[in-house]
Scaffold this active site. Structure first.
Site, PDB file in Angstrom:
ATOM      1  N   ASP A 148      41.507  40.377  34.295  1.00 50.16           N
ATOM      2  CA  ASP A 148      40.685  39.969  33.152  1.00 50.16           C
ATOM      3  C   ASP A 148      40.153  41.123  32.309  1.00 50.16           C
ATOM      4  O   ASP A 148      39.570  40.893  31.238  1.00 50.16           O
ATOM      5  CB  ASP A 148      39.518  39.093  33.617  1.00 50.16           C
ATOM      6  CG  ASP A 148      38.691  39.728  34.733  1.00 50.16           C
ATOM      7  OD1 ASP A 148      38.489  40.964  34.719  1.00 50.16           O
ATOM      8  OD2 ASP A 148      38.239  38.982  35.635  1.00 50.16           O
ATOM      9  N   HIS A 178      47.032  44.291  39.820  1.00 49.42           N
ATOM     10  CA  HIS A 178      47.905  43.141  39.538  1.00 49.42           C
ATOM     11  C   HIS A 178      48.235  43.003  38.061  1.00 49.42           C
ATOM     12  O   HIS A 178      48.753  41.963  37.637  1.00 49.42           O
ATOM     13  CB  HIS A 178      47.256  41.858  40.056  1.00 49.42           C
ATOM     14  CG  HIS A 178      47.165  41.811  41.543  1.00 49.42           C
ATOM     15  ND1 HIS A 178      46.338  40.949  42.222  1.00 49.42           N
ATOM     16  CD2 HIS A 178      47.807  42.535  42.498  1.00 49.42           C
ATOM     17  CE1 HIS A 178      46.479  41.136  43.525  1.00 49.42           C
ATOM     18  NE2 HIS A 178      47.350  42.093  43.714  1.00 49.42           N
TER      19      HIS A 178
END
EC number: 2.3.1.286
Length: 292
Positions: free
Chosen positions: A102, A117
């Site tokens: 995010d 990730h």
């Protein structure tokens, strides 16, 4: 975190340069639900193989991702993100490994971040490897799917990878790479896909540089995060885990704290002094290599 635990953690970590590993639980206070925390909605994330091999699955994914992206782009850092940024600025952290895509750590001011990730704000072509800003792709998707978007509101249930709960995805048009016409994919690691080796190596180097490891908001269910806890434990470095609910690393933890991450990290930020290296004037002290 009660006062007794706070005192124990502060005594354990004070004066030690820290590496930090964060997971989806850190972003729940920013309005992004986690995967496995208490009360989480059961999820069945799409695998890499499903995405690349089946057009219907890919169309469904992009429709859900587009709705989820509109929600996630408005998310803002919470007090836990700001506490970690403060610790970095004061020289307490060697750096930060996050399993989240995010980008809220960067928004809060953290600079030494390994996006283990990947990141939700970027898209990559699987054929020519061109990367595209997600906001730019959103404009193309809006144009291609004006009929599909009409009358739709943002989805309420959005996973940490921007996968929104959208049941009707029929008719959604997928955008192709403007350079080569190839297949576009969000630039983060899917289930069944490997984390790039250079990124993993940088994360190990960051843990090696630290004198302790702090885990915040991760159940450590997947090996991509758990391996760094095991690595620190093998080096006899203290491991502190802050997470609501059991984690796969609890048996390796020096201290396990069952508490919310935001308030716990705020307390640590207020209580941890600068390490000896920073106090000695090493303001340009740097961690190992960081992949951005």
């Amino acid at each position: 975190m009660d006062r007794g635990q706070l005192r124990e953690v502060l005594e354990l970590l004070s004066g030690r340069p820290l590496a930090v590993l964060t997971g989806a639980g850190l972003s729940t206070d920013s309005g992004i639900p986690d995967y496995r925390g208490p009360g989480s909605v059961p999820r069945n994330p799409m695998t890499y193989q499903q995405f690349v091999s089946d057009e219907a699955s890919r169309r469904r994914y992009w429709a859900r991702n587009h709705a989820g992206w509109r929600h996630m782009r408005r998310a803002e850092p919470n007090s836990g993100h700001y506490a970690l940024a403060d610790l970095e600025q004061r020289g307490v952290l060697t750096g930060l490994i996050t399993q989240n895509v995010d980008r809220l750590h960067q928004a809060a001011g953290s600079r030494k971040v390994i996006d283990l990730h990947g990141r939700f704000d970027r898209v990559v072509c699987l054929d020519c490897r061109t990367t595209v800003d997600r906001a730019a792709l959103a404009l193309r998707l809006e144009e291609l799917n004006a009929h599909w978007m009409a009358g739709r509101s943002d989805a309420g249930d959005v996973a940490p990878d921007a996968d929104a709960d959208v049941s009707d995805t029929e008719g959604f048009v997928i955008a192709a790479c403007e350079v080569c016409g190839g297949m576009l994919k969000p630039d983060f690691v899917y289930f069944g896909e490997n984390v790039p080796k250079d990124r993993v190596a940088a994360a190990y180097a960051l843990v090696d540089t630290a004198a302790a490891l702090l885990v915040a908001g991760s159940s450590l269910t997947v090996m991509s995060g758990l391996r760094f806890v095991r690595h620190a434990a093998k080096q006899d470095k203290p491991v502190v885990i802050i997470n609501r609910g059991r984690t796969r690393g609890d048996d390796l933890a020096t201290v396990k704290v069952e508490a919310g991450t935001s308030e716990s990290l705020q307390a640590l930020s207020a209580g941890l002094p600068e390490p000896a290296e920073a106090a000695a004037g090493a303001s340009d002290w740097q961690a190992g290599p960081v992949i951005r």
